[in-house]
Design a protein around this motif. Structure first.
Motif, short mmCIF file in Angstrom:
data_model
loop_
_atom_site.label_atom_id
_atom_site.label_comp_id
_atom_site.label_asym_id
_atom_site.label_seq_id
_atom_site.Cartn_x
_atom_site.Cartn_y
_atom_site.Cartn_z
N LYS A 91 0.86 -1.20 0.00
CA LYS A 91 0.00 0.00 0.00
C LYS A 91 0.88 1.23 0.00
O LYS A 91 1.86 1.30 0.77
N ASP A 142 -9.31 -4.20 -0.89
CA ASP A 142 -10.46 -4.21 -1.81
C ASP A 142 -10.25 -3.17 -2.91
O ASP A 142 -10.05 -1.98 -2.61
N ASP A 143 -10.33 -3.61 -4.17
CA ASP A 143 -10.10 -2.66 -5.27
C ASP A 143 -11.27 -1.68 -5.42
O ASP A 143 -11.16 -0.66 -6.10
N THR A 144 -12.40 -1.96 -4.78
CA THR A 144 -13.55 -1.04 -4.89
C THR A 144 -13.27 0.28 -4.18
O THR A 144 -13.54 1.36 -4.72
N ASP A 145 -12.73 0.20 -2.96
CA ASP A 145 -12.57 1.43 -2.16
C ASP A 145 -11.21 1.53 -1.48
O ASP A 145 -10.99 2.46 -0.70
N GLY A 146 -10.32 0.58 -1.74
CA GLY A 146 -8.98 0.63 -1.13
C GLY A 146 -8.96 0.19 0.33
O GLY A 146 -7.90 0.19 0.96
N ALA A 147 -10.12 -0.20 0.89
CA ALA A 147 -10.15 -0.64 2.29
C ALA A 147 -9.36 -1.94 2.43
O ALA A 147 -9.41 -2.81 1.56
N ARG A 194 -10.77 -4.69 10.15
CA ARG A 194 -10.31 -3.69 9.17
C ARG A 194 -8.92 -3.24 9.56
O ARG A 194 -8.68 -2.95 10.74
N ASP A 241 -17.94 -8.96 -8.75
CA ASP A 241 -18.37 -8.32 -7.49
C ASP A 241 -18.61 -9.34 -6.39
O ASP A 241 -19.33 -9.08 -5.43
N SER A 262 -20.11 -9.07 0.42
CA SER A 262 -19.39 -8.14 1.30
C SER A 262 -18.14 -8.82 1.85
O SER A 262 -18.18 -10.01 2.20
#
Ligand code: FUB
Length: 331
Positions: A91, A142-147, A194, A241, A262
């Motif tokens: 990251k 997660d590539d959706t939001d970087g979380a 997280r 997804d 999720s």
């Protein structure tokens, strides 16, 4: 017989990632010991980590590079022994190695070490990650939001069953190869947290259960369902997804998976990915490389069946039109 991907050392528990267009593999480094075999896993007495990388996953694996030792027991102030299955993440230009080990009191914790490159070396934080326990960390960005998330846990020698009274209550009465059982008992869940922006702590130190449901009832998998209950070897990947959480069933020796919309679940059991291999343990990772999907795993064929001398292998996997994983290429 598929040849091992790594042959210069005994290696196991491969966590594979693609960084900068190259596959990096973060395995355990198995070694000979004279420790008596038991169901607590004491014979898995590993003392350092190597990182490997390759540009090709086709035999004869001519480009596999051993980047050498990147972390040792004696580098980490809190570690007593047993550097078990690691994972890594990248990251903002830094690399992170997550690793489980017993602390000086014999309790498994999860540590983090930071490097400038995916091949290390890594400098460990002086304390384990607050809030973590047990074994087999798997990170997922997660590539959706970087979380970023950390999944972990393992039964028997991995001590997950010692936390049934709460994540901060370690019950020594449950130490050893035991777990809940009985007609109305739920299986113990793996854990998810997280990761904070610094990738070295958990958001609010909060750890949650990763619930896995039986598709036929919609209820949590039962403790006695040893063909499907979580044992160890957490791994998360995402295709389209759908989030795929895969794991070992331990004493029934399968790699299986469950799906969710999720990364925090709940997940629903979806099937088997790998049948039992030679050797007691089975542990894997799944990664996309150059448009194809690959299952990294280990077995004991090179050591002719010695349980704690394992070798990393890789095979291609496929998805059918419904997104179910299959080891056979669909027609
Ligand atoms: O390599 C030591 C332990 O064996 C791992 O942590 C488990 O997943 C099993 O593979």
């Amino acid at each position: 017989m598929t040849p091992p991907l790594i042959t210069n050392l005994y290696t196991a528990d491969p966590s594979a990632h693609v960084f900068n267009g190259r596959v990096y593999i973060y395995p355990s480094h198995d070694r000979e010991t004279d420790i008596a075999f038991n169901d607590n896993g004491d014979q898995y007495d590993m003392a350092d980590y190597h990182v490997y990388s390759t540009s090709t996953l086709e035999p004869p694996y001519a480009d596999v590079v051993d980047h050498g030792v990147v972390l040792r027991t004696e580098d980490v102030p809190w570690v007593g022994k047993q550097l078990w299955a690691p994972d890594a993440a990248e990251k903002d230009g830094k690399s992170y190695l997550y690793f489980p080990a017993r602390d000086k009191a014999g309790v498994f914790r999860i540590g983090v070490a930071v490097g400038e490159r995916p091949e290390g070396p890594f400098v460990p934080d002086p304390e384990p990650i607050r809030g973590t326990f047990s074994i087999d960390p798997a990170s997922f960005v997660d590539d959706t939001d970087g979380a970023a998330y950390l999944y972990f846990g393992g039964l028997w020698g991995g001590q997950l069953q010692c936390y049934q009274g709460g994540h901060d209550k370690f019950d020594t009465a449950w130490l050893g190869p035991q777990e809940p059982s009985g007609a109305d008992k739920k299986a113990l869940f793996p854990k998810v947290a997280r990761l904070s922006a610094d990738m070295r702590s958990l958001v609010d130190d909060e750890v949650r259960d990763l619930v896995i449901l039986a598709p036929e009832t919609g209820e949590p998998i039962a403790a006695d369902d040893h063909d499907r209950r979580f044992f160890e070897a957490a791994w998360m990947h995402k295709k389209d997804d759908t989030y795929y959480f895969s794991y070992s069933t331990g004493d029934t020796h399968y790699i299986v998976y469950a799906t969710s919309k999720s990364p925090l679940g709940p997940f629903t059991y979806a099937g088997r990915i790998l049948e039992p291999v030679l050797g007691w343990t089975t542990h894997h990772s799944i990664v996309e490389f150059q448009g194809r999907w690959w299952l990294f795993h280990h077995d004991c064929e090179l050591s002719k069946g010695v349980d704690h001398l394992r070798s990393v292998k890789v095979k291609e996997i496929f998805y059918n039109q419904e997104g179910k994983i299959t080891t056979e290429k669909p027609e």
